[in-house]
Design an enzyme around this catalytic site. Structure first.
Site, mmCIF file in Angstrom:
data_model
loop_
_atom_site.group_PDB
_atom_site.id
_atom_site.type_symbol
_atom_site.label_atom_id
_atom_site.label_comp_id
_atom_site.label_asym_id
_atom_site.label_seq_id
_atom_site.Cartn_x
_atom_site.Cartn_y
_atom_site.Cartn_z
ATOM 1 N N SER A 129 47.544 63.209 34.813
ATOM 2 C CA SER A 129 48.946 62.850 34.565
ATOM 3 C C SER A 129 49.082 61.888 33.387
ATOM 4 O O SER A 129 48.165 61.143 33.056
ATOM 5 C CB SER A 129 49.558 62.214 35.807
HETATM 6 N N1 SAH Z 1 46.797 62.312 39.583
HETATM 7 C C1 SAH Z 1 46.010 63.383 39.032
HETATM 8 C C2 SAH Z 1 46.939 64.532 38.745
HETATM 9 C C3 SAH Z 1 46.389 65.812 39.062
HETATM 10 S S1 SAH Z 1 47.478 67.165 38.794
HETATM 11 C C4 SAH Z 1 45.360 62.902 37.745
HETATM 12 O O1 SAH Z 1 45.923 62.030 37.102
HETATM 13 O O2 SAH Z 1 44.322 63.419 37.367
HETATM 14 C C5 SAH Z 1 47.834 67.614 40.442
HETATM 15 C C6 SAH Z 1 46.670 68.055 41.290
HETATM 16 O O3 SAH Z 1 47.187 68.481 42.534
HETATM 17 C C7 SAH Z 1 45.873 69.238 40.729
HETATM 18 O O4 SAH Z 1 44.537 68.861 40.608
HETATM 19 C C8 SAH Z 1 46.060 70.324 41.784
HETATM 20 O O5 SAH Z 1 44.917 71.142 41.965
HETATM 21 C C9 SAH Z 1 46.356 69.506 43.027
HETATM 22 N N2 SAH Z 1 47.063 70.217 44.093
HETATM 23 C C10 SAH Z 1 48.078 71.104 43.991
HETATM 24 N N3 SAH Z 1 48.463 71.501 45.214
HETATM 25 C C11 SAH Z 1 47.677 70.835 46.112
HETATM 26 C C12 SAH Z 1 47.592 70.829 47.536
HETATM 27 N N4 SAH Z 1 48.388 71.565 48.323
HETATM 28 N N5 SAH Z 1 46.670 70.025 48.111
HETATM 29 C C13 SAH Z 1 45.838 69.259 47.365
HETATM 30 N N6 SAH Z 1 45.868 69.243 46.016
HETATM 31 C C14 SAH Z 1 46.780 70.021 45.401
#
Ligand code: SAH
Length: 210
Positions: free
Chosen positions: A61
Site C-alpha cells: 500500500s
Molecule cells: N498492507 C499490505 C497490502 C497488501 S494488498 C502491504 O502494504 O503490503 C492486500 C492483500 O490482501 C493482498 O496481498 C491480497 O492477497 C490480500 N487479500 C485479499 N483478499 C484476502 C482475504 N480474503 N484474506 C486474506 N488476504 C486477502
C-alpha cells in the site's frame, strides 16, 4: 538519491504534510525500512508515495494510506490487532511497532512466506502470520481491539464485526472494484457507528464473505 533522503521527504511531505499528526505513527514510519518489503526492481521507488507490485498481482500500500489507516486505529501500545491482507508485511511491521500483538491473515501463501522472512530478518516477532481467508476473521483469538482490512470489500464481512471487541475500531475500504471509501467502524455500547475517512483504491478482498 539516498533512501534516507527519500524517507525524510516521505515523512515530511507525504505524511506530516498531508495531515498525519500522531507522533507515534510518524516515528514508526521513520523506523520501519520499507525497502526491505519490496523487490530489487522497485528499490529506487521504496519511498515514493504510491503502491508498488509485490507479486501475485498484489501491491504494497501507498505510505500515506498506511499512515492514515494506522492513525485511524488510535493505537496506544497494548492492543490485540487483527490485520487482513498481510501482503508484503510492511503494514504488519508498523502495527507491531505500535500495538501489543498482531494476527495477520493473507490468502496467498507465497506472499505470507515472503512477508514472514522480511519480518523475521527485522526481528518483528510479535506478529503471527496465517494463510487463509480473512473475510472469516480468525475466531480462535477473538475478540480484537482493532481490525485493519487492507483490501476492498463490497460489504463489511459480518465475522469481522462479531470479532471486534467492545469499544473496538475496524478500518476497512468499502465500495466497488474501482473506487472505495475508507471507513472507520466503531462498536459503541453494542451499536455500530461508521465514519468515512477518505476515498481510496485497494485491490479486492477475495473470500467467502467479501
Ligand atoms: N498492507 C499490505 C497490502 C497488501 S494488498 C502491504 O502494504 O503490503 C492486500 C492483500 O490482501 C493482498 O496481498 C491480497 O492477497 C490480500 N487479500 C485479499 N483478499 C484476502 C482475504 N480474503 N484474506 C486474506 N488476504 C486477502
Amino acid at each position: 538519491m539516498s533512501l534516507q533522503r527519500d524517507k525524510d521527504f516521505m515523512l515530511r511531505q507525504h505524511l506530516a504534510g498531508r495531515g498525519i499528526r500522531d507522533a507515534r505513527v510518524l516515528d514508526a514510519m521513520a523506523r520501519v525500512p520499507r525497502e526491505r518489503f519490496i523487490d530489487a526492481a522497485s528499490q529506487g521507488s521504496a519511498y515514493a508515495d504510491r503502491a508498488l507490485p509485490i507479486g501475485c498481482e498484489q501491491t504494497i500500500s501507498q505510505p500515506y494510506i498506511v499512515a492514515l489507516m494506522t492513525e485511524s486505529l488510535a493505537l496506544r501500545g497494548d492492543e490485540h490487532v487483527l490485520e487482513i491482507g498481510t501482503g508484503s508485511g510492511y503494514q504488519t511491521a508498523i502495527l507491531t511497532e505500535l500495538a501489543g500483538d498482531v494476527v495477520s491473515i493473507e490468502r496467498h501463501a507465497q506472499l505470507s512466506q515472503q512477508a514472514g522472512r522480511a519480518l523475521a530478518e527485522l526481528d518483528y516477532y510479535r506478529a503471527k502470520l496465517i494463510v487463509g481467508d480473512g473475510t472469516l476473521g480468525w475466531p480462535l483469538e477473538a475478540p480484537y481491539d482493532r481490525i485493519l482490512v487492507a483490501a476492498a470489500a463490497a460489504t463489511v464481512p459480518p465475522a469481522l464485526i462479531e470479532q471486534l471487541a467492545p469499544d473496538g475500531i475496524l478500518i476497512i475500504p468499502v465500495g466497488g472494484r474501482e473506487r472505495q471509501v475508507l471507513q472507520a467502524i466503531r462498536k459503541v455500547f453494542g451499536q455500530m457507528k461508521s465514519e468515512a475517512i477518505t476515498p481510496c483504491r485497494f485491490v479486492p478482498l477475495v473470500g467467502d464473505a467479501g
